[in-house]
Enzyme design. Sequence first.
Site, PDB file in Angstrom:
ATOM      1  N   CYS A 124     -24.935   3.848 -12.112  1.00  0.00           N
ATOM      2  CA  CYS A 124     -23.806   5.022 -11.862  1.00  0.00           C
ATOM      3  C   CYS A 124     -24.369   6.417 -12.125  1.00  0.00           C
ATOM      4  CB  CYS A 124     -22.597   4.685 -12.822  1.00  0.00           C
ATOM      5  SG  CYS A 124     -21.472   5.910 -13.012  1.00  0.00           S
TER       6      CYS A 124
ATOM      7  N   CYS B  75     -17.102   1.318 -19.271  1.00  0.00           N
ATOM      8  CA  CYS B  75     -18.450   1.471 -18.282  1.00  0.00           C
ATOM      9  C   CYS B  75     -19.236   0.177 -18.628  1.00  0.00           C
ATOM     10  CB  CYS B  75     -19.183   2.668 -18.741  1.00  0.00           C
ATOM     11  SG  CYS B  75     -18.465   4.148 -18.057  1.00  0.00           S
TER      12      CYS B  75
ATOM     13  N   GLU C 257       1.078  -1.465   0.159  1.00  0.00           N
ATOM     14  CA  GLU C 257      -0.065  -0.078  -0.010  1.00  0.00           C
ATOM     15  C   GLU C 257       0.840   1.250   0.034  1.00  0.00           C
ATOM     16  OE1 GLU C 257      -3.180   0.184  -0.356  1.00  0.00           O
ATOM     17  OE2 GLU C 257      -3.359  -1.555  -0.672  1.00  0.00           O
TER      18      GLU C 257
ATOM     19  N   CYS D 248     -13.001   1.216 -14.065  1.00  0.00           N
ATOM     20  CA  CYS D 248     -13.361   2.605 -14.001  1.00  0.00           C
ATOM     21  C   CYS D 248     -12.177   3.637 -13.732  1.00  0.00           C
ATOM     22  CB  CYS D 248     -14.046   3.068 -12.606  1.00  0.00           C
ATOM     23  SG  CYS D 248     -14.923   4.327 -12.554  1.00  0.00           S
TER      24      CYS D 248
ATOM     25  N   CYS E 253     -18.656  -2.615 -16.142  1.00  0.00           N
ATOM     26  CA  CYS E 253     -18.905  -2.184 -14.762  1.00  0.00           C
ATOM     27  C   CYS E 253     -19.973  -3.173 -14.218  1.00  0.00           C
ATOM     28  CB  CYS E 253     -18.919  -0.785 -14.704  1.00  0.00           C
ATOM     29  SG  CYS E 253     -19.112  -0.170 -12.750  1.00  0.00           S
TER      30      CYS E 253
END
Length: 350
Positions: free
Chosen positions: A207, A198, A38, A191, A201
């Site tokens: 959305c 899209c 991370e 995304c 998704c």
Amino acid sequence: MVDSVSFQHRLLAWFDLHGRKDLPWQQNITPYRIWLSETMLQQTQVATAIPYFEAFIQKFPGVEHLAKAPIDEVLSLWSGLGYYARARNLHKSAQRIAEQGYFPETLAELLTLPGIGLSTAGAILSIAFQKSHPILDGNVKRVLTRFNAISGWPGESAVNKKLWALSADFTPVQRVADYTQAIMDLGATVCTRRNPGCELCPVNEDCQARLTGNVSEFPTPKSSKKLPVKQLALLLLHNPTGHILLEKRPPFGIWGGLWSVPEFSCQDSAKDWCLTNSMPIINQHVLATKRHTFSHYHLDYTPVFIQTDAVTNSVMDTEQQLWCTAGHINTLGLPAPVKRLLQQHFQQRG
């Protein structure tokens, strides 16, 4: 507003079929490995981070190994990844963790460690400890701003607060590790910032940005301003054996804690410094000016190669200065532009 349970179910079903599950930090999961990944992924793409992560884990397989390592060794492995405060903070935090004898597993404890913010702490808690905590990295911000059509730059306090509330509402208790990886994957692979997929998704039916036909307008970009330009002459002073003089930079700021060549405002200042420090100029040549861009400014640097007949023991403070050999290049923490210049120099000398 869409029911959070519906959002979670659709996202997890997509993740089961299409999510990334073979990234190196997804194997043999430990708090240390998640924390390291991370941290590396802040301001860095996955493809870039992977070889650094693998090299880091090979050298420092556990937090205790990192804690015991000299900072120069840590910075050397980080060299080229940029944002070197991340490496310095990793090292400091590893030393604290080693001293206390356990890896923190509460939000309050994690937030006391240098370099760990809310999102990194949330990722560690959710992925490594299976505790339900939200995250809000760049990928998640993009998903949430588009899904909810939230206007305003995400760095603004009010917008950031709204996004944290949404992230917390959407984060489940069950399968929280998979959910955390899933929403990051959705932002990274579907995304995306440009040309989002899209049609692929799993939550596209709800959305708001897609339904209103303005996906490209989210997230709202930060007001752009022209970056200032800083001019520097980089002195590559080499002695009769071809060794180059390096200096240890202060442990803060740009390239903090790295070894680099002396910097000057102009070429004449570099030459004057050589003469003042009893480094006679035997030969010299100047390379073309190049640009290195930081987050806050452009650095236009001009490499100035100067040959001196000074011997190696003319360096007074050996803890802050050294004569660099070809063997040092892969053992010292070096700024990427300086490392390239050194490699070029030693390759030309054969």
